[in-house]
Write a protein that holds these residues in place. Structure first.
Motif, PDB file in Angstrom:
ATOM      1  N   GLN A  26       0.837  -1.219   0.035  1.00 54.39           N
ATOM      2  CA  GLN A  26      -0.025   0.123  -0.114  1.00 54.39           C
ATOM      3  C   GLN A  26       0.673   1.346   0.122  1.00 54.39           C
ATOM      4  OE1 GLN A  26      -2.395   0.350   3.637  1.00 54.39           O
ATOM      5  NE2 GLN A  26      -3.649   1.874   2.433  1.00 54.39           N
ATOM      6  N   ILE A  27       1.975   1.397   0.764  1.00 52.42           N
ATOM      7  CA  ILE A  27       2.671   2.535   1.012  1.00 52.42           C
ATOM      8  C   ILE A  27       3.411   2.584  -0.429  1.00 52.42           C
ATOM      9  CG2 ILE A  27       4.891   2.962   1.877  1.00 52.42           C
ATOM     10  CD1 ILE A  27       3.927   1.865   4.643  1.00 52.42           C
ATOM     11  N   ARG A  28       4.009   1.512  -0.931  1.00 56.42           N
ATOM     12  CA  ARG A  28       4.653   1.507  -2.367  1.00 56.42           C
ATOM     13  C   ARG A  28       3.592   2.306  -3.312  1.00 56.42           C
ATOM     14  NH1 ARG A  28       9.435  -0.588  -2.804  1.00 56.42           N
ATOM     15  NH2 ARG A  28       8.928  -1.009  -5.265  1.00 56.42           N
ATOM     16  N   ARG A  29       2.272   2.030  -3.495  1.00 60.08           N
ATOM     17  CA  ARG A  29       1.497   2.705  -4.209  1.00 60.08           C
ATOM     18  C   ARG A  29       1.493   4.016  -4.281  1.00 60.08           C
ATOM     19  NH1 ARG A  29      -1.334  -2.165  -3.306  1.00 60.08           N
ATOM     20  NH2 ARG A  29      -2.665  -1.360  -1.632  1.00 60.08           N
ATOM     21  N   HIS A  30       1.340   4.347  -2.718  1.00 62.35           N
ATOM     22  CA  HIS A  30       1.449   5.863  -2.385  1.00 62.35           C
ATOM     23  C   HIS A  30       2.751   6.565  -3.071  1.00 62.35           C
ATOM     24  CE1 HIS A  30      -2.177   5.827  -0.138  1.00 62.35           C
ATOM     25  NE2 HIS A  30      -2.019   4.840   0.573  1.00 62.35           N
ATOM     26  N   VAL A  31       3.822   5.895  -2.633  1.00 58.86           N
ATOM     27  CA  VAL A  31       5.074   6.587  -2.999  1.00 58.86           C
ATOM     28  C   VAL A  31       4.956   6.724  -4.798  1.00 58.86           C
ATOM     29  CG1 VAL A  31       7.429   6.234  -3.267  1.00 58.86           C
ATOM     30  CG2 VAL A  31       6.256   5.821  -1.001  1.00 58.86           C
ATOM     31  N   ALA A  32       4.536   5.659  -5.478  1.00 59.09           N
ATOM     32  CA  ALA A  32       4.431   5.538  -6.872  1.00 59.09           C
ATOM     33  C   ALA A  32       3.560   6.864  -7.469  1.00 59.09           C
ATOM     34  CB  ALA A  32       3.981   4.111  -7.368  1.00 59.09           C
ATOM     35  N   ALA A  33       2.652   7.289  -6.610  1.00 57.11           N
ATOM     36  CA  ALA A  33       1.761   8.259  -7.025  1.00 57.11           C
ATOM     37  C   ALA A  33       2.565   9.706  -6.710  1.00 57.11           C
ATOM     38  CB  ALA A  33       0.567   8.407  -5.858  1.00 57.11           C
ATOM     39  N   LEU A  34       3.534   9.812  -5.712  1.00 58.39           N
ATOM     40  CA  LEU A  34       4.406  10.759  -5.538  1.00 58.39           C
ATOM     41  C   LEU A  34       5.249  11.131  -7.051  1.00 58.39           C
ATOM     42  CD1 LEU A  34       5.890  10.638  -2.030  1.00 58.39           C
ATOM     43  CD2 LEU A  34       4.464  12.490  -3.010  1.00 58.39           C
ATOM     44  N   GLY A  35       5.570   9.922  -7.481  1.00 56.89           N
ATOM     45  CA  GLY A  35       6.163  10.034  -8.901  1.00 56.89           C
ATOM     46  C   GLY A  35       5.473  10.623 -10.012  1.00 56.89           C
ATOM     47  N   LEU A  37       3.724  13.385  -9.696  1.00 60.15           N
ATOM     48  CA  LEU A  37       3.910  14.889  -9.418  1.00 60.15           C
ATOM     49  C   LEU A  37       4.880  15.380 -10.247  1.00 60.15           C
ATOM     50  CD1 LEU A  37       3.612  15.233  -5.561  1.00 60.15           C
ATOM     51  CD2 LEU A  37       1.811  15.325  -7.127  1.00 60.15           C
ATOM     52  N   ASP A  38       4.766  16.489 -10.510  1.00 63.07           N
ATOM     53  CA  ASP A  38       6.029  17.440 -11.336  1.00 63.07           C
ATOM     54  C   ASP A  38       6.974  17.881 -10.384  1.00 63.07           C
ATOM     55  OD1 ASP A  38       5.078  19.739 -10.049  1.00 63.07           O
ATOM     56  OD2 ASP A  38       4.563  20.615 -11.915  1.00 63.07           O
ATOM     57  N   ASP A  39       8.133  17.997 -11.032  1.00 67.26           N
ATOM     58  CA  ASP A  39       9.543  18.483 -10.481  1.00 67.26           C
ATOM     59  C   ASP A  39       9.253  19.437  -9.169  1.00 67.26           C
ATOM     60  OD1 ASP A  39      10.576  16.168 -11.380  1.00 67.26           O
ATOM     61  OD2 ASP A  39      11.531  17.508 -13.025  1.00 67.26           O
ATOM     62  N   HIS A  40       8.452  20.564  -9.712  1.00 67.64           N
ATOM     63  CA  HIS A  40       8.344  21.578  -8.983  1.00 67.64           C
ATOM     64  C   HIS A  40       7.644  21.224  -7.539  1.00 67.64           C
ATOM     65  CE1 HIS A  40       7.770  25.631  -7.603  1.00 67.64           C
ATOM     66  NE2 HIS A  40       6.468  25.670  -7.415  1.00 67.64           N
ATOM     67  N   LEU A  41       6.590  20.460  -7.769  1.00 68.78           N
ATOM     68  CA  LEU A  41       5.702  20.125  -6.542  1.00 68.78           C
ATOM     69  C   LEU A  41       6.689  19.177  -5.512  1.00 68.78           C
ATOM     70  CD1 LEU A  41       2.203  19.584  -7.940  1.00 68.78           C
ATOM     71  CD2 LEU A  41       2.852  21.313  -6.291  1.00 68.78           C
ATOM     72  N   LEU A  42       7.349  18.113  -6.265  1.00 71.51           N
ATOM     73  CA  LEU A  42       8.540  17.413  -5.371  1.00 71.51           C
ATOM     74  C   LEU A  42       9.520  18.308  -4.747  1.00 71.51           C
ATOM     75  CD1 LEU A  42       9.051  14.264  -7.975  1.00 71.51           C
ATOM     76  CD2 LEU A  42       7.776  14.191  -5.577  1.00 71.51           C
ATOM     77  N   ARG A  43       9.963  19.337  -5.296  1.00 69.43           N
ATOM     78  CA  ARG A  43      11.089  20.123  -4.522  1.00 69.43           C
ATOM     79  C   ARG A  43      10.483  20.828  -3.443  1.00 69.43           C
ATOM     80  NH1 ARG A  43      12.779  21.410  -9.881  1.00 69.43           N
ATOM     81  NH2 ARG A  43      11.573  22.950  -9.704  1.00 69.43           N
ATOM     82  N   ASP A  44       9.019  21.038  -3.519  1.00 69.63           N
ATOM     83  CA  ASP A  44       8.272  21.728  -2.422  1.00 69.63           C
ATOM     84  C   ASP A  44       8.173  20.862  -1.021  1.00 69.63           C
ATOM     85  OD1 ASP A  44       7.916  24.062  -3.704  1.00 69.63           O
ATOM     86  OD2 ASP A  44       5.740  23.740  -4.540  1.00 69.63           O
TER      87      ASP A  44
END
Length: 94
Positions: A26-35, A37-44
């Motif tokens: 389940q956590i891996r699915r959530h982390v994959a959803a983070l992938g 996101l665009d680079d700007h949101l990840l940097r935030d």
């Protein structure tokens, strides 16, 4: 009808491991959803796309959120210091 589970010497460690695998999936699915996101949101949130890809490349039984938490709270310097054998203090957010 209830399913009876026979007590076996291997059962106590096996069932918690199955729950662990289900939680990690389940956590891996959530982390994959983070992938997604665009680079700007990840940097935030203090991450880079390479961080997300690196933790998803770990073996499937490992919890990728733990490494993301370390990367987000402490940054790459912390990870390098731990890898080199130092024991830095945890951040206040962890």
């Amino acid at each position: 009808m209830m399913l009876e589970i026979q007590k076996d010497s291997q059962m106590p460690g096996f069932i918690p491991f199955l729950f662990h695998l289900a939680r990690v999936a389940q956590i891996r699915r959530h982390v994959a959803a983070l992938g997604e996101l665009d680079d700007h949101l990840l940097r935030d949130i203090g991450l880079e796309r390479a961080d997300v890809l690196a933790v998803l490349a770990q073996p499937r039984h490992r919890d990728p959120s733990r490494m993301l938490k370390i990367l987000c709270c402490h940054g790459r310097v912390f990870v390098e210091r731990v890898r080199d054998g130092f024991s830095p203090r945890p951040a206040s957010c962890c």
